[in-house]
Design a protein around this motif. Structure first.
Motif, short mmCIF file in Angstrom:
data_model
loop_
_atom_site.label_atom_id
_atom_site.label_comp_id
_atom_site.label_asym_id
_atom_site.label_seq_id
_atom_site.Cartn_x
_atom_site.Cartn_y
_atom_site.Cartn_z
N UNK A 134 19.37 39.71 51.04
CA UNK A 134 20.06 40.11 49.81
C UNK A 134 21.53 40.43 50.06
N UNK A 135 21.85 40.81 51.28
CA UNK A 135 23.25 41.07 51.65
C UNK A 135 23.98 39.78 52.02
N UNK A 136 23.25 38.68 52.11
CA UNK A 136 23.87 37.39 52.40
C UNK A 136 23.89 37.01 53.86
N UNK A 137 23.14 37.73 54.72
CA UNK A 137 23.11 37.41 56.14
C UNK A 137 22.02 36.39 56.44
N UNK A 138 22.28 35.52 57.40
CA UNK A 138 21.30 34.54 57.84
C UNK A 138 20.37 35.21 58.85
N UNK A 139 19.09 35.31 58.51
CA UNK A 139 18.13 35.98 59.38
C UNK A 139 17.41 34.94 60.24
N UNK A 140 17.50 35.11 61.54
CA UNK A 140 16.87 34.20 62.48
C UNK A 140 15.55 34.78 62.98
N UNK A 141 14.59 33.91 63.27
CA UNK A 141 13.31 34.35 63.80
C UNK A 141 13.44 34.90 65.21
N UNK A 142 12.47 35.72 65.61
CA UNK A 142 12.50 36.35 66.93
C UNK A 142 12.52 35.32 68.05
N UNK A 143 11.87 34.18 67.84
CA UNK A 143 11.88 33.11 68.85
C UNK A 143 13.01 32.11 68.63
N UNK A 144 13.73 32.25 67.54
CA UNK A 144 14.76 31.28 67.17
C UNK A 144 16.13 31.62 67.73
N UNK A 145 16.50 32.90 67.73
CA UNK A 145 17.86 33.29 68.07
C UNK A 145 18.22 32.98 69.52
N UNK A 146 17.23 32.91 70.40
CA UNK A 146 17.49 32.72 71.83
C UNK A 146 17.95 31.30 72.15
N UNK A 147 17.87 30.39 71.20
CA UNK A 147 18.23 28.99 71.45
C UNK A 147 19.62 28.66 70.90
N UNK A 148 20.40 29.66 70.55
CA UNK A 148 21.76 29.45 70.04
C UNK A 148 22.76 30.19 70.92
N UNK A 149 24.03 29.95 70.68
CA UNK A 149 25.09 30.70 71.37
C UNK A 149 25.94 31.42 70.33
N UNK A 150 26.54 32.54 70.75
CA UNK A 150 27.28 33.40 69.83
C UNK A 150 28.54 33.92 70.51
N UNK A 151 29.50 34.32 69.68
CA UNK A 151 30.71 34.94 70.22
C UNK A 151 30.43 36.38 70.65
N UNK A 152 29.68 37.10 69.81
CA UNK A 152 29.35 38.50 70.07
C UNK A 152 27.91 38.75 69.64
N UNK A 153 27.21 39.56 70.42
CA UNK A 153 25.87 40.02 70.06
C UNK A 153 25.88 41.54 70.04
N UNK A 154 25.41 42.12 68.96
CA UNK A 154 25.24 43.57 68.90
C UNK A 154 23.76 43.89 68.98
N UNK A 155 23.46 44.93 69.74
CA UNK A 155 22.07 45.36 69.95
C UNK A 155 22.09 46.89 69.90
N UNK A 156 21.91 47.42 68.70
CA UNK A 156 22.15 48.84 68.46
C UNK A 156 20.85 49.59 68.25
N UNK A 157 20.52 50.45 69.22
CA UNK A 157 19.31 51.28 69.16
C UNK A 157 18.05 50.43 69.02
N UNK A 158 18.00 49.37 69.80
CA UNK A 158 16.85 48.47 69.82
C UNK A 158 16.12 48.53 71.17
N UNK A 159 16.85 48.68 72.26
CA UNK A 159 16.27 48.56 73.59
C UNK A 159 15.21 49.61 73.88
N UNK A 160 15.25 50.74 73.20
CA UNK A 160 14.21 51.76 73.38
C UNK A 160 13.11 51.66 72.33
N UNK A 161 13.16 50.60 71.51
CA UNK A 161 12.17 50.41 70.44
C UNK A 161 11.53 49.02 70.48
#
Length: 271
Positions: free
Chosen positions: A98-125
């Motif tokens: 609804x905010x207009x972001x493209x949501x990738x599947x958990x197995x999908x994102x690992x097959x692309x490349x990005x300029x920046x990746x943010x991972x905020x309060x995920x590694x402990x969850x």
């Protein structure tokens, strides 16, 4: 008036928690927050994120892992041409779309490349945080990209499964007792051996939605920016919030320009 606004805020807080009780048998806490349009968290301001991104030469695409409702993604999004997100909660996925972001599947994102990746309060969850970090590196290395990582410290990992919270299958191998010891270990003995280079580090309050007892909770986040090793440092310096400059000291430490030790502790330094 201010008094009326306070009453409205209090009524919403109580009513949200009241309705949340009815959803407990059917949904976990993340899903309940999405349904009730709550679960907002604050990690850093847009200004701080912009400062952290200064060494990044390419800002074509952003991936926000575990984006939740997208309120933190929004603080980063203006810096990029394309914004992607991942999220395991179906109700939160709807809010992201609804905010207009493209949501990738958990197995999908690992097959692309990005300029920046943010991972905020995920590694402990999540169950296997080291796998996520390694996948982040692979998705960034072709572009010499950056990662922004927030981690609640002292470390206490757990994973939401339905209505329960269970222990991580393979937690981060963090050593140390205090916030500073664990942050130092995470930077120097987990991120750097993977091929990342630290460019920015700071401690920030992590504010998240509360419950009937408290309107919100405040935890301590280690917030770091790293980039794929091989790029030259800007000025050869590390910078944290407030403009104070830092350089790498002995292994396992951060020191300022005068050699004053900032992050260290027993069980961290190698001989």
């Amino acid at each position: 008036s201010g008094i009326n606004a306070e009453y409205v805020s209090y009524f919403k807080h109580v009513s949200d928690n009241f309705f949340s009780l009815f959803l407990v048998p059917f949904h976990g806490s993340t899903s309940r927050n999405a349904i009730l349009n709550r679960g907002v968290m604050f990690v850093a301001s847009s200004k701080l994120f912009k400062t952290m991104l200064q060494p990044c030469p390419h800002r074509d695409s952003l991936l926000d892992i575990g984006a939740g409702s997208g309120n933190v993604t929004e603080k980063l999004a203006d810096n990029f041409n394309r914004v992607y997100a991942t999220e395991t909660c179906p109700q939160m996925v709807t809010r992201l779309q609804n905010r207009g972001y493209t949501v990738l599947g958990i197995e999908e994102w690992v097959h692309r490349s990005y300029s920046v990746i943010s991972c905020l309060n995920v590694l402990d969850r999540c169950h296997r945080p080291m796998d996520i970090l390694q996948s982040m590196y692979k998705c960034l290395k072709d572009r010499g990209g950056m990662a922004i990582i927030a981690l609640v410290l002292p470390y206490n990992g757990s994973v939401e499964e339905g209505q329960d919270w269970v222990a991580q299958e393979s937690p981060l191998p963090i050593r140390g007792i205090s916030f500073e010891q664990q942050l130092s270990y995470f930077c120097h003995y987990i991120l750097e051996p993977m091929g990342f280079e630290l460019t920015y580090v700071t401690k920030v309050p992590y504010l998240c939605t509360g419950d009937l007892h408290n309107k919100y909770y405040s935890l301590s986040d280690g917030l770091v920016a790293v980039r794929v090793r091989g790029e030259e440092k800007v000025g050869g310096e590390l910078v944290r919030d407030g403009g104070e400059q830092f350089v790498e000291g002995r292994e396992g430490e951060l020191v300022n320009g005068d050699g004053e030790e900032l992050v260290s502790g027993d069980g961290i330094k190698s001989s």
